[in-house]
Design a protein around this motif. Structure first.
Motif, PDB file in Angstrom:
ATOM      1  N   LYS A  10       0.833  -1.199   0.000  1.00 35.79           N
ATOM      2  CA  LYS A  10       0.000   0.000   0.000  1.00 35.79           C
ATOM      3  C   LYS A  10       0.869   1.251   0.000  1.00 35.79           C
ATOM      4  CE  LYS A  10      -3.952  -2.284   2.114  1.00 35.79           C
ATOM      5  NZ  LYS A  10      -5.003  -2.234   3.154  1.00 35.79           N
ATOM      6  N   HIS A  11       0.450   2.215  -0.796  1.00 33.29           N
ATOM      7  CA  HIS A  11       1.249   3.405  -1.092  1.00 33.29           C
ATOM      8  C   HIS A  11       0.506   4.651  -0.588  1.00 33.29           C
ATOM      9  CE1 HIS A  11       3.727   5.626  -4.442  1.00 33.29           C
ATOM     10  NE2 HIS A  11       4.067   5.971  -3.220  1.00 33.29           N
ATOM     11  N   GLN A  71      -4.057   7.739   0.611  1.00 32.99           N
ATOM     12  CA  GLN A  71      -3.587   6.564  -0.121  1.00 32.99           C
ATOM     13  C   GLN A  71      -3.508   6.855  -1.619  1.00 32.99           C
ATOM     14  OE1 GLN A  71      -5.245   2.882   1.129  1.00 32.99           O
ATOM     15  NE2 GLN A  71      -4.448   1.701  -0.572  1.00 32.99           N
ATOM     16  N   LEU A  72      -2.349   6.564  -2.197  1.00 31.77           N
ATOM     17  CA  LEU A  72      -2.144   6.769  -3.634  1.00 31.77           C
ATOM     18  C   LEU A  72      -2.593   5.569  -4.447  1.00 31.77           C
ATOM     19  CD1 LEU A  72       1.341   8.529  -3.943  1.00 31.77           C
ATOM     20  CD2 LEU A  72      -0.861   9.416  -4.683  1.00 31.77           C
ATOM     21  N   ASP A  73      -2.131   4.389  -4.047  1.00 31.01           N
ATOM     22  CA  ASP A  73      -2.423   3.186  -4.820  1.00 31.01           C
ATOM     23  C   ASP A  73      -2.077   1.973  -3.978  1.00 31.01           C
ATOM     24  OD1 ASP A  73      -3.143   1.602  -6.987  1.00 31.01           O
ATOM     25  OD2 ASP A  73      -2.120   2.874  -8.428  1.00 31.01           O
ATOM     26  N   SER A  74      -2.256   0.807  -4.556  1.00 29.68           N
ATOM     27  CA  SER A  74      -1.873  -0.428  -3.871  1.00 29.68           C
ATOM     28  C   SER A  74      -1.559  -1.496  -4.909  1.00 29.68           C
ATOM     29  CB  SER A  74      -3.001  -0.910  -2.939  1.00 29.68           C
ATOM     30  OG  SER A  74      -4.161  -1.207  -3.694  1.00 29.68           O
ATOM     31  N   GLY A 126      -0.515  -1.340  -9.040  1.00 32.48           N
ATOM     32  CA  GLY A 126      -0.365   0.082  -9.343  1.00 32.48           C
ATOM     33  C   GLY A 126       0.838   0.681  -8.643  1.00 32.48           C
ATOM     34  N   THR A 127       1.074   0.302  -7.392  1.00 31.82           N
ATOM     35  CA  THR A 127       2.236   0.786  -6.653  1.00 31.82           C
ATOM     36  C   THR A 127       3.533   0.307  -7.291  1.00 31.82           C
ATOM     37  OG1 THR A 127       1.015   0.894  -4.573  1.00 31.82           O
ATOM     38  CG2 THR A 127       3.411   0.739  -4.425  1.00 31.82           C
ATOM     39  N   HIS A 174       4.268   2.222 -10.449  1.00 27.93           N
ATOM     40  CA  HIS A 174       4.741   3.553 -10.086  1.00 27.93           C
ATOM     41  C   HIS A 174       6.205   3.502  -9.649  1.00 27.93           C
ATOM     42  CE1 HIS A 174       4.428   7.661  -8.407  1.00 27.93           C
ATOM     43  NE2 HIS A 174       5.224   7.189  -7.464  1.00 27.93           N
TER      44      HIS A 174
END
Length: 479
Positions: free
Chosen positions: A282-283, A368-371, A374-375, A378
């Protein structure tokens, strides 16, 4: 009240190795510093070829990383593992391969593992999230990460490294101005409650013995030492320190250093009827250090704050008064009264828990940006962007200033970032020079000084990339 006495709170933070300037802005600004138009064109061509080449270097490694993660994706990974019909030993080997790739990418992206000291700083105060958040350790796996660190030892691992790992990168500052009426009231009540416990000596009964002595942060001091170079100095302005009689009913500005990016890696615990293989990634973005608990995995329901205890005490007193009054009434059904009173207390507790859960959910949604996949995508792109920027800055300095030692090149690169972009950075010159040598566009003399070839020659050495050939082919078809 001691908590309301204003005092200066200063933190010293190491400069990050990440180049904080966006690549397009960096390239166009540096190109604008080149005098001749022909040289600018060659420089822009070189920047594209550097990026295409570095991207090609990492392509296979990143593909392997994504293929491995597809087996440990918490949503669909289990089905893919069943289709592969792998043994437990084979799956464990793939797990270690994935974590090895992941930690390499994190290192290349200049992420660092959060230390125990940083967690203690987070738990020693509050910023915007005034909730006591803790991890439900029973829901976390304790086998995956210890196996990895047994094979790949790391220095100064935090105490929670057997259950989850938190990475952080980038330093910023968050400022918030508001009245903070409820928060102020909470602080005042907490001070009164603490005083009451201390005077009545109940504190000795309630307080548990701490698991370890709190270590004072060596980077935190009320006095700024001018001889300390290379560190960022940030003043923390917390509500409990800024609150005074003068601003009790007015607005207050608080500020807290933030981590620009944080990534959490963990696995949920397995049960008797199901072995958990999913790996959660998690990002998060812009996390205040004092609110770092926000990124913790598998959070428990928060316990009650001092303000909540006061509400409950008031409710209990009112409820008891009502109960006693009801008992004095003729034909009063005591069991009905007790049931109503219990239901009221339970409803209040449930409402508080629901409010807290909504607050945590909303805070995580904002941060939270992404998980998962997707993380990782990135991160892979971020590695390329950072390496490209380091190579371009190093080559530009050598092109403009000529032959230099590694130490001088490092200093000039940091000065360029500071003078031209107003940003601080602990430049990773060694990695940049290694990339330039791999590209074949710099050389070293007998005493270790490095020098670059001319722009036109550098483009000839790298040569036309696949991307350039594809673009030319498209242009030919279009014409």
């Amino acid at each position: 009240m001691a908590a309301m006495q204003k005092r200066k709170d200063v933190m010293r933070l190491e400069k990050e190795s990440v180049v904080p300037v966006l690549k397009p802005k960096l390239i166009m600004h540096l190109a604008g510093l080149i005098e001749h138009a022909s040289d600018r064109a060659e420089f822009l061509k070189l920047c594209k070829r550097v990026e295409y080449t570095i991207r090609a270097w990492y392509l296979l490694q990143f593909e392997d990383l994504m293929q491995l993660y597809s087996l440990f994706d918490p949503i669909h990974g289990g089905q893919r593992l069943e289709q592969q019909k792998l043994s437990s030993e084979e799956i464990e080997v793939l797990e270690m391969n994935f974590l090895t790739y992941l930690f390499q990418v994190m290192d290349k992206s200049n992420f660092k593992i959060v230390s125990d000291e940083e967690i203690e700083v987070a738990q020693s105060g509050q910023y915007l999230l005034h909730l006591p958040i803790k991890v439900d350790e029973s829901k976390l796996d304790r086998r995956l990460l210890p196996r990895y660190f047994a094979e790949h030892p790391h220095e100064n691992l935090p105490n929670f490294a057997d259950k989850y790992i938190i990475f952080r990168r980038g330093i910023g500052i968050d400022r918030t101005t508001d009245f903070f009426f409820m928060e102020k009231l909470d602080i005042i009540i907490a001070c009164i409650w603490s005083w009451f416990l201390r005077v009545t000596r109940i504190q000795r009964i309630l307080m548990r013995k701490p698991s370890g002595q709190y270590k004072e942060d060596t980077k935190k001091s009320d006095e700024i030492n001018p001889e300390t170079d290379g560190d960022l100095v940030v003043e923390r302005k917390r509500l409990e320190n800024e609150l005074s009689k003068n601003n009790l009913f007015g607005k207050i500005t608080i500020q807290e250093p933030t981590f620009d990016r944080m990534i959490v890696v963990y696995r949920r615990a397995s049960f008797k009827n199901k072995t958990e293989r999913g790996i959660y990634i998690k990002h998060f973005k812009n996390i205040p250090m004092a609110d770092m608990e926000l990124v913790l995995p598998e959070k428990k329901n928060p316990s009650l704050t001092p303000m909540d205890w006061v509400k409950f005490l008031i409710s209990i007193v009112l409820g008891l008064v009502t109960l006693i009054s009801s008992l004095e009434m003729p034909k009063a059904d005591i069991w009905v009264v007790i049931a109503i009173f219990s239901g009221l207390v339970g409803y209040c507790a449930k409402q508080n828990m629901a409010t807290y859960q909504n607050l945590i959910t909303q805070s995580m949604y904002d941060k939270q940006l992404d998980s998962g996949r997707g993380t990782l995508l990135h991160l892979c792109d971020d590695v390329i962007q950072q390496e490209v920027k380091e190579v371009i800055i190093s080559f530009f300095i050598l092109m403009e200033q000529g032959k230099a030692t590694i130490q001088d090149l490092d200093l000039h690169c940091e000065e360029l970032i500071r003078d031209e972009f107003g940003e601080e950075c602990n430049f990773d010159v060694v990695d940049a020079v290694q990339k330039l040598e791999k590209l074949g566009i710099i050389s070293r003399d007998a005493v270790g000084r490095v020098a670059c070839v001319g722009l036109k020659r550098a483009n000839e050495i790298i040569g036309a990339t696949t991307e350039e050939l594809v673009l030319k082919a498209k242009q030919g078809i279009a014409s």
